[in-house]
Motif scaffolding. Structure first.
Motif, mmCIF file in Angstrom:
data_model
loop_
_atom_site.group_PDB
_atom_site.id
_atom_site.type_symbol
_atom_site.label_atom_id
_atom_site.label_comp_id
_atom_site.label_asym_id
_atom_site.label_seq_id
_atom_site.Cartn_x
_atom_site.Cartn_y
_atom_site.Cartn_z
ATOM 1 N N ARG A 172 0.827 -1.209 0.000
ATOM 2 C CA ARG A 172 0.000 0.000 0.000
ATOM 3 C C ARG A 172 0.859 1.256 0.000
ATOM 4 N NH1 ARG A 172 -5.434 -0.466 1.499
ATOM 5 N NH2 ARG A 172 -6.130 -2.600 1.906
ATOM 6 N N MET A 173 1.909 1.250 0.815
ATOM 7 C CA MET A 173 2.804 2.397 0.867
ATOM 8 C C MET A 173 3.496 2.601 -0.474
ATOM 9 S SD MET A 173 2.520 3.850 3.774
ATOM 10 C CE MET A 173 3.974 4.897 3.732
ATOM 11 N N LYS A 174 3.900 1.492 -1.082
ATOM 12 C CA LYS A 174 4.545 1.577 -2.389
ATOM 13 C C LYS A 174 3.577 2.137 -3.418
ATOM 14 C CE LYS A 174 6.904 -1.245 -5.867
ATOM 15 N NZ LYS A 174 7.326 -2.619 -6.237
ATOM 16 N N PHE A 175 2.321 1.666 -3.376
ATOM 17 C CA PHE A 175 1.317 2.161 -4.319
ATOM 18 C C PHE A 175 1.080 3.656 -4.111
ATOM 19 C CE2 PHE A 175 -3.133 3.228 -5.193
ATOM 20 C CZ PHE A 175 -3.213 2.890 -6.531
ATOM 21 N N ARG A 176 0.971 4.077 -2.843
ATOM 22 C CA ARG A 176 0.730 5.498 -2.576
ATOM 23 C C ARG A 176 1.912 6.345 -3.043
ATOM 24 N NH1 ARG A 176 -2.733 8.657 0.069
ATOM 25 N NH2 ARG A 176 -1.955 10.632 0.913
ATOM 26 N N GLN A 177 3.126 5.851 -2.807
ATOM 27 C CA GLN A 177 4.294 6.586 -3.283
ATOM 28 C C GLN A 177 4.276 6.711 -4.808
ATOM 29 O OE1 GLN A 177 7.582 4.423 -1.641
ATOM 30 N NE2 GLN A 177 7.279 5.202 0.436
ATOM 31 N N GLU A 178 3.874 5.636 -5.480
ATOM 32 C CA GLU A 178 3.766 5.690 -6.934
ATOM 33 C C GLU A 178 2.701 6.701 -7.357
ATOM 34 O OE1 GLU A 178 2.930 1.733 -8.120
ATOM 35 O OE2 GLU A 178 4.991 1.007 -7.873
ATOM 36 N N LYS A 195 3.175 9.980 -9.579
ATOM 37 C CA LYS A 195 2.387 10.202 -10.789
ATOM 38 C C LYS A 195 1.651 11.533 -10.710
ATOM 39 C CE LYS A 195 1.479 5.347 -12.002
ATOM 40 N NZ LYS A 195 1.870 5.372 -13.411
ATOM 41 N N TYR A 196 1.058 11.795 -9.539
ATOM 42 C CA TYR A 196 0.303 13.037 -9.367
ATOM 43 C C TYR A 196 1.218 14.252 -9.512
ATOM 44 C CZ TYR A 196 -2.346 16.694 -6.977
ATOM 45 O OH TYR A 196 -2.965 17.869 -6.653
ATOM 46 N N GLU A 197 2.360 14.209 -8.835
ATOM 47 C CA GLU A 197 3.285 15.342 -8.913
ATOM 48 C C GLU A 197 3.793 15.539 -10.335
ATOM 49 O OE1 GLU A 197 6.237 14.429 -6.019
ATOM 50 O OE2 GLU A 197 5.053 15.196 -4.330
ATOM 51 N N ALA A 256 -5.207 17.148 -12.895
ATOM 52 C CA ALA A 256 -4.805 16.868 -11.520
ATOM 53 C C ALA A 256 -4.635 18.147 -10.713
ATOM 54 C CB ALA A 256 -3.497 16.070 -11.519
ATOM 55 N N MET A 257 -4.216 19.232 -11.371
ATOM 56 C CA MET A 257 -3.929 20.465 -10.664
ATOM 57 C C MET A 257 -5.171 21.004 -9.961
ATOM 58 S SD MET A 257 -2.484 24.030 -12.216
ATOM 59 C CE MET A 257 -1.183 23.157 -13.080
ATOM 60 N N ASN A 258 -6.332 20.962 -10.619
ATOM 61 C CA ASN A 258 -7.548 21.510 -10.039
ATOM 62 C C ASN A 258 -8.297 20.498 -9.177
ATOM 63 O OD1 ASN A 258 -7.054 23.906 -11.316
ATOM 64 N ND2 ASN A 258 -9.070 24.089 -12.234
ATOM 65 N N VAL A 259 -8.155 19.224 -9.501
ATOM 66 C CA VAL A 259 -8.928 18.211 -8.803
ATOM 67 C C VAL A 259 -8.405 17.966 -7.394
ATOM 68 C CG1 VAL A 259 -9.573 15.775 -8.814
ATOM 69 C CG2 VAL A 259 -9.625 17.089 -10.928
ATOM 70 N N GLY A 260 -7.100 17.951 -7.207
ATOM 71 C CA GLY A 260 -6.512 17.630 -5.905
ATOM 72 C C GLY A 260 -6.128 16.160 -5.822
ATOM 73 N N PHE A 261 -5.193 15.859 -4.929
ATOM 74 C CA PHE A 261 -4.591 14.527 -4.899
ATOM 75 C C PHE A 261 -5.604 13.430 -4.582
ATOM 76 C CE2 PHE A 261 -2.497 11.143 -2.427
ATOM 77 C CZ PHE A 261 -1.684 10.632 -3.419
ATOM 78 N N ASP A 262 -6.422 13.619 -3.528
ATOM 79 C CA ASP A 262 -7.326 12.554 -3.101
ATOM 80 C C ASP A 262 -8.325 12.200 -4.191
ATOM 81 O OD1 ASP A 262 -6.080 12.399 -0.645
ATOM 82 O OD2 ASP A 262 -7.436 13.828 0.309
ATOM 83 N N ARG A 263 -8.921 13.223 -4.803
ATOM 84 C CA ARG A 263 -9.884 12.974 -5.873
ATOM 85 C C ARG A 263 -9.198 12.355 -7.085
ATOM 86 N NH1 ARG A 263 -14.745 11.656 -7.848
ATOM 87 N NH2 ARG A 263 -15.408 12.897 -9.629
ATOM 88 N N TRP A 264 -8.009 12.823 -7.379
ATOM 89 C CA TRP A 264 -7.258 12.297 -8.524
ATOM 90 C C TRP A 264 -6.940 10.830 -8.323
ATOM 91 C CZ3 TRP A 264 -2.339 10.272 -9.241
ATOM 92 C CH2 TRP A 264 -1.874 10.214 -10.560
ATOM 93 N N VAL A 265 -6.490 10.445 -7.121
ATOM 94 C CA VAL A 265 -6.172 9.048 -6.824
ATOM 95 C C VAL A 265 -7.420 8.188 -6.925
ATOM 96 C CG1 VAL A 265 -5.429 7.451 -5.022
ATOM 97 C CG2 VAL A 265 -4.140 9.533 -5.436
ATOM 98 N N ALA A 266 -8.558 8.698 -6.389
ATOM 99 C CA ALA A 266 -9.801 7.930 -6.456
ATOM 100 C C ALA A 266 -10.199 7.661 -7.898
ATOM 101 C CB ALA A 266 -10.915 8.682 -5.730
#
Length: 386
Positions: free
Chosen positions: A64-70, A74-76, A275-285
């Motif tokens: 899970r940590m590896k996935f979140r780091q990925e 990706k988001y950045e 991604a810039m306007n959506v935000g990280f949490d929404r983008w990941v979802a």
């Protein structure tokens, strides 16, 4: 000699007694040893199982940590790519933008509620919000009194005087001396006037960039009220008078501080998407949802040309298209096409229902009754249900 014989007899009797009593007394001791061994074996098995579960939990957490780091990477990377691309896009007269505060990361928003505090104007409030909607969308317009046709699609340059028209309220960003903002007591900022025919100089704002260049998306700027050169500000303060939203105000000249270097307060961004306007949490979802869909419908035996299909289109910034064989359960229900559309701001699905026995329609013997012909014509006239 007799003593020796007596001693031997005694020893023989003792040995006889020991041999006779041994098995009866040893049995309970053997049972206790076996029970203890079984208990230890159970404890060892339980400890081993717990160790396996602990290793599985650690492996799952690591995954899970590896996935979140990925996902973070990706988001950045996507945000950086969007920012780099945005900096090449000029803001023109007619552009619809979101103005985000550089420090608070909240967006400039018009509202439908009015100022009701003491020393207020009673005009519609302007605040800073977290969520993007129509109230945070502003169209860049020419200054009050200037004809729209003369500057349409012309890039806005440093020092240009513009109006900012709210797309939901259809009122201009406005400020004035006299009425005070409800929290800080600076010059009030409101949403006032009409879209067409504005001749009020208090609707005018000066765009100040970091250089003499054109105003570009994704670059920090200052927005100054043209009549008084008072900068448009927000600092996170709020009260019941602003209904819990951050106050927006024009800083009074006496409170202004001279900055040694340019420090932009606002940044223009596209109105939606990315991604810039959506935000990280929404983008990941959204990313996870699309990834799950792709894995769910990815089939090694999928026929790329024939048969019922499911088409999924995801548009965070660059479209992602997935085509796969339609799920068997949907096919058995008579469906022959599923089209899924998804973006950061909407989701839609269209399913085409077809006759599952369509290949048999019109089949059978060559001799047909009039009723059969009429039934066939009636079926052909009925459109497929969507």
């Amino acid at each position: 000699r007799m003593r020796r014989q007596s001693l031997m007899l005694v020893l023989a009797a003792v040995l006889f007694l020991l041999q006779g009593a041994g098995p009866a007394e040893a049995a309970p001791a053997s049972a206790d040893v076996l029970a203890g061994t079984a208990g230890k074996a159970e404890e060892m098995a339980a400890a081993a199982a717990e160790a396996v579960r602990r290793r599985e939990r650690e492996a799952d957490l690591e995954e899970r940590m590896k996935f979140r780091q990925e996902m973070v990477a990706k988001y950045e990377a996507e945000v950086k790519a969007e920012e780099d691309k945005l900096r090449t896009v000029a803001v023109t007269y007619g552009s619809v933008v979101v103005l985000k505060n550089v420090r608070t990361q909240r967006m400039l928003a018009g509202t439908s509620f009015r100022y009701i505090h003491d020393h207020g104007s009673g005009q519609n409030q302007v605040v800073a919000m977290d969520e993007e909607d129509g109230y945070t969308h502003w169209r860049v317009m020419p200054r009050a009194g200037q004809r729209w046709e003369l500057v349409k699609d012309v890039p806005v340059a440093n020092g240009d005087i513009v109006r900012l028209l709210n797309m939901r309220t259809e009122r201009n960003l406005h400020s004035h001396k006299g009425p005070r903002s409800p929290v800080s007591g600076n010059n009030e900022v409101s949403n006032f006037g009409e879209e067409n025919g504005s001749i009020d100089p208090n609707d005018n704002w000066v765009v100040e960039t970091d250089s003499d260049a054109t105003w570009h998306m994704g670059t920090s700027i200052n927005v100054l009220h043209a009549p008084h050169k008072a900068p448009l500000r927000t600092d996170g303060r709020h009260s019941n008078a602003t209904f819990g939203h951050d106050e927006v105000y024009c800083q009074m000249p006496a409170a202004q501080k001279k900055e040694a270097a340019f420090a932009g307060e606002w940044m223009a961004k596209p109105v939606s998407g990315g991604a810039m306007n959506v935000g990280f949490d929404r983008w990941v979802a959204l990313y996870e949802n699309q990834d799950d869909q792709n894995s769910k419908f990815k089939q090694a035996h999928a026929d790329g040309a024939n048969g019922p299909k499911e088409i999924s289109i995801y548009c965070p910034s660059n479209p992602v298209v997935s085509v796969s064989d339609l799920d068997y359960n949907l096919v058995s229900e008579g469906k022959c096409l599923a089209l899924n559309l998804q973006s950061p701001h909407f989701e839609a699905s269209l399913t085409l229902n077809c006759d599952p026995n369509g290949e048999k329609r019109g089949g059978g013997s060559k001799q047909k009754s009039d009723d059969d012909e009429n039934d066939k014509d009636k079926e052909e006239e009925e459109p497929d249900e969507i």
